[in-house]
Design an enzyme around this catalytic site. Structure first.
Site, PDB file in Angstrom:
ATOM      1  N   PRO A  24       0.798  -1.232   0.000  1.00 11.54           N
ATOM      2  CA  PRO A  24       0.000   0.000   0.000  1.00 11.54           C
ATOM      3  C   PRO A  24       0.831   1.283   0.000  1.00 11.54           C
ATOM      4  O   PRO A  24       0.314   2.353  -0.325  1.00 11.54           O
ATOM      5  CB  PRO A  24      -0.840  -0.109   1.281  1.00 11.54           C
ATOM      6  CG  PRO A  24      -0.093  -1.063   2.152  1.00 11.54           C
ATOM      7  CD  PRO A  24       0.588  -2.027   1.230  1.00 11.54           C
ATOM      8  N   ASP A  42      17.685 -19.192 -19.906  1.00 13.79           N
ATOM      9  CA  ASP A  42      18.698 -20.125 -20.393  1.00 13.79           C
ATOM     10  C   ASP A  42      19.424 -20.869 -19.278  1.00 13.79           C
ATOM     11  O   ASP A  42      20.313 -21.685 -19.534  1.00 13.79           O
ATOM     12  CB  ASP A  42      19.718 -19.418 -21.290  1.00 13.79           C
ATOM     13  CG  ASP A  42      20.597 -18.428 -20.525  1.00 13.79           C
ATOM     14  OD1 ASP A  42      20.298 -18.140 -19.354  1.00 13.79           O
ATOM     15  OD2 ASP A  42      21.574 -17.934 -21.118  1.00 13.79           O
ATOM     16  N   SER A  93       3.586   1.617  -1.953  1.00 16.74           N
ATOM     17  CA  SER A  93       4.266   1.740  -3.246  1.00 16.74           C
ATOM     18  C   SER A  93       3.554   2.739  -4.154  1.00 16.74           C
ATOM     19  O   SER A  93       2.388   3.074  -3.949  1.00 16.74           O
ATOM     20  CB  SER A  93       4.329   0.381  -3.941  1.00 16.74           C
ATOM     21  OG  SER A  93       5.211  -0.479  -3.287  1.00 16.74           O
ATOM     22  N   GLY A  94       4.290   3.156  -5.193  1.00 15.65           N
ATOM     23  CA  GLY A  94       3.708   4.084  -6.156  1.00 15.65           C
ATOM     24  C   GLY A  94       3.331   5.410  -5.523  1.00 15.65           C
ATOM     25  O   GLY A  94       2.349   6.029  -5.902  1.00 15.65           O
ATOM     26  N   GLU A 105      17.206  -5.949  -1.554  1.00 15.16           N
ATOM     27  CA  GLU A 105      17.043  -6.137  -0.118  1.00 15.16           C
ATOM     28  C   GLU A 105      18.253  -6.864   0.461  1.00 15.16           C
ATOM     29  O   GLU A 105      18.923  -7.627  -0.231  1.00 15.16           O
ATOM     30  CB  GLU A 105      15.763  -6.943   0.182  1.00 15.16           C
ATOM     31  CG  GLU A 105      14.481  -6.338  -0.384  1.00 15.16           C
ATOM     32  CD  GLU A 105      14.116  -5.011   0.244  1.00 15.16           C
ATOM     33  OE1 GLU A 105      14.506  -4.777   1.414  1.00 15.16           O
ATOM     34  OE2 GLU A 105      13.454  -4.196  -0.435  1.00 15.16           O
ATOM     35  N   GLY A 107       7.051  -2.724  -5.640  1.00 14.61           N
ATOM     36  CA  GLY A 107       8.386  -2.612  -6.203  1.00 14.61           C
ATOM     37  C   GLY A 107       9.052  -3.969  -6.364  1.00 14.61           C
ATOM     38  O   GLY A 107       8.435  -5.025  -6.185  1.00 14.61           O
ATOM     39  N   ASP A 108      10.350  -3.943  -6.710  1.00 12.36           N
ATOM     40  CA  ASP A 108      11.096  -5.184  -6.894  1.00 12.36           C
ATOM     41  C   ASP A 108      11.120  -6.017  -5.616  1.00 12.36           C
ATOM     42  O   ASP A 108      11.168  -7.247  -5.672  1.00 12.36           O
ATOM     43  CB  ASP A 108      12.523  -4.863  -7.341  1.00 12.36           C
ATOM     44  CG  ASP A 108      12.569  -4.294  -8.752  1.00 12.36           C
ATOM     45  OD1 ASP A 108      11.794  -4.759  -9.605  1.00 12.36           O
ATOM     46  OD2 ASP A 108      13.379  -3.387  -9.008  1.00 12.36           O
ATOM     47  N   GLY A 109      11.082  -5.354  -4.455  1.00 13.63           N
ATOM     48  CA  GLY A 109      11.061  -6.086  -3.193  1.00 13.63           C
ATOM     49  C   GLY A 109       9.802  -6.910  -3.018  1.00 13.63           C
ATOM     50  O   GLY A 109       9.842  -8.030  -2.486  1.00 13.63           O
ATOM     51  N   THR A 110       8.674  -6.380  -3.468  1.00 11.37           N
ATOM     52  CA  THR A 110       7.412  -7.124  -3.384  1.00 11.37           C
ATOM     53  C   THR A 110       7.440  -8.340  -4.297  1.00 11.37           C
ATOM     54  O   THR A 110       6.994  -9.430  -3.915  1.00 11.37           O
ATOM     55  CB  THR A 110       6.227  -6.210  -3.759  1.00 11.37           C
ATOM     56  OG1 THR A 110       6.216  -5.070  -2.895  1.00 11.37           O
ATOM     57  CG2 THR A 110       4.907  -6.944  -3.636  1.00 11.37           C
TER      58      THR A 110
END
Length: 330
Positions: free
Chosen positions: A9, A216, A11-12, A276, A66-69
């Site tokens: 909640p 790959d 984020s952004g 993180e 974000g990338d953490g989520t």
């Protein structure tokens, strides 16, 4: 089909939760019975909910944040035998993983529409000791930037908060004697940092490895074999200017299915996993090939807006630092 949206909640710039009803509607129109879960400050909140939803038989888990989520959601399901598909609604500062999958980063509803289209890509998942990561692992100096910058600063200033912290920490770089094993070789010597990449996007830039192929089963390993500040600035500039850092004499580059790292003296090497803190070395990194299906953008439309302002700011910072009388660590 059932979908669970796990969202951060905060984020952004705290705008994501305002779009949640519209996001759920788009997924409902695509045939999903949808519900949402707002993460809490409790450790591993998203990971625990992702695991619960997977075990409850949900077909799709959407990581909104974000990338953490995204990392938390993947950590919740990567160890399971049956793993649902994962969708992403990027709402963080850099959104590197969404960038790599060409998911729109300028509108939550556009990203939801990509998920609704349902084009799943089998993606490799990395493992660092007992923890998983989806995009990048790193260790050494400067790699702690993403978790040293306070959340409130990231919310208020976004990418500029990282630039300011990076400028502050560059003069503190020192050499670390490292032992690094990888497929086909061993490096023993001084290094300031290393990176283990699974996509071509990190820190808002898309030229980490021009040779990378998604799915790959290979990591792209980079070892920065110098602590000389001017050489490090040259390497960063080469990265920004088109991926020429791969050929720099102070960069070890290899593609490998595993990496093992430990310090050869008493210095601590902290590990960063998808932005993180991920513990300290010694660490063994393994690649699980095509382990989770992630929904990406495979349509003709792909967002082409690049962070030109961010790259310009980074180059300006480098040029300013290069003009200063910096100490030359060895």
């Amino acid at each position: 089909m059932r979908a669970r949206v796990i969202y951060n909640p905060s984020s952004g710039r705290e705008q994501l939760k305002k779009s949640m009803i519209d996001i759920l509607h788009i997924l409902e129109q695509a045939g999903y019975e949808t519900s949402a879960f707002a993460t809490t400050p409790e450790p591993q909140s998203a990971a625990k909910e992702a695991k619960r939803a997977a075990l409850a038989g949900f077909d799709l888990i959407v990581a909104a944040g974000g990338d953490g989520t995204v990392n938390d959601v993947v950590n919740g399901i990567a160890g399971l035998d049956q793993r649902p598909k994962v969708g992403i609604i990027p709402a963080g500062t850099t959104n590197d993983y969404a960038r790599a999958l060409k998911i729109p980063r300028t509108g939550f509803l556009k990203a939801a529409e990509v998920i609704a289209a349902g084009h799943a890509i089998p993606m490799d998942i990395g493992q660092a000791n007992d923890t998983y990561f989806v995009n990048i692992a790193a260790g050494g100096y400067l790699t702690d930037l993403t978790y040293e910058v306070p959340s409130k600063l990231k919310t208020a200033f976004g990418y500029l908060a990282y630039l300011a912290k990076g400028a502050e920490k560059i003069p503190q770089i020192k050499p670390i004697p490292m032992h690094i094993e990888y497929e086909g070789g061993v490096y023993e010597g001084v290094a300031s940092m290393f990176f283990i990449a699974m996509t071509n996007s990190t820190g808002g830039f898309e030229m980490l490895d021009p040779n990378i192929v998604l799915g790959d089963g290979k990591f792209s390993l980079f070892v920065i074999k110098t602590a000389n500040i001017l050489e490090i600035l040259q390497i960063i500039r080469s990265l920004i200017m088109g991926g020429k850092h791969i050929d720099h004499p102070q960069v070890l580059y290899a593609q490998t299915t595993f990496v093992k790292v430990h310090s050869m003296d008493s210095q601590t090497i902290q590990i960063n996993l998808d932005g993180e803190y991920g513990g300290d070395c010694p660490t063994t990194f393994l690649n699980h090939q095509q382990h989770i299906e992630i929904i990406g953008n495979t349509s003709d439309y792909a967002e082409t807006v690049e962070p030109l302002e961010e790259q310009t700011s980074f180059l300006e910072m480098i040029e300013e630092l290069q003009s200063e009388d910096l100490p030359s660590s060895k």
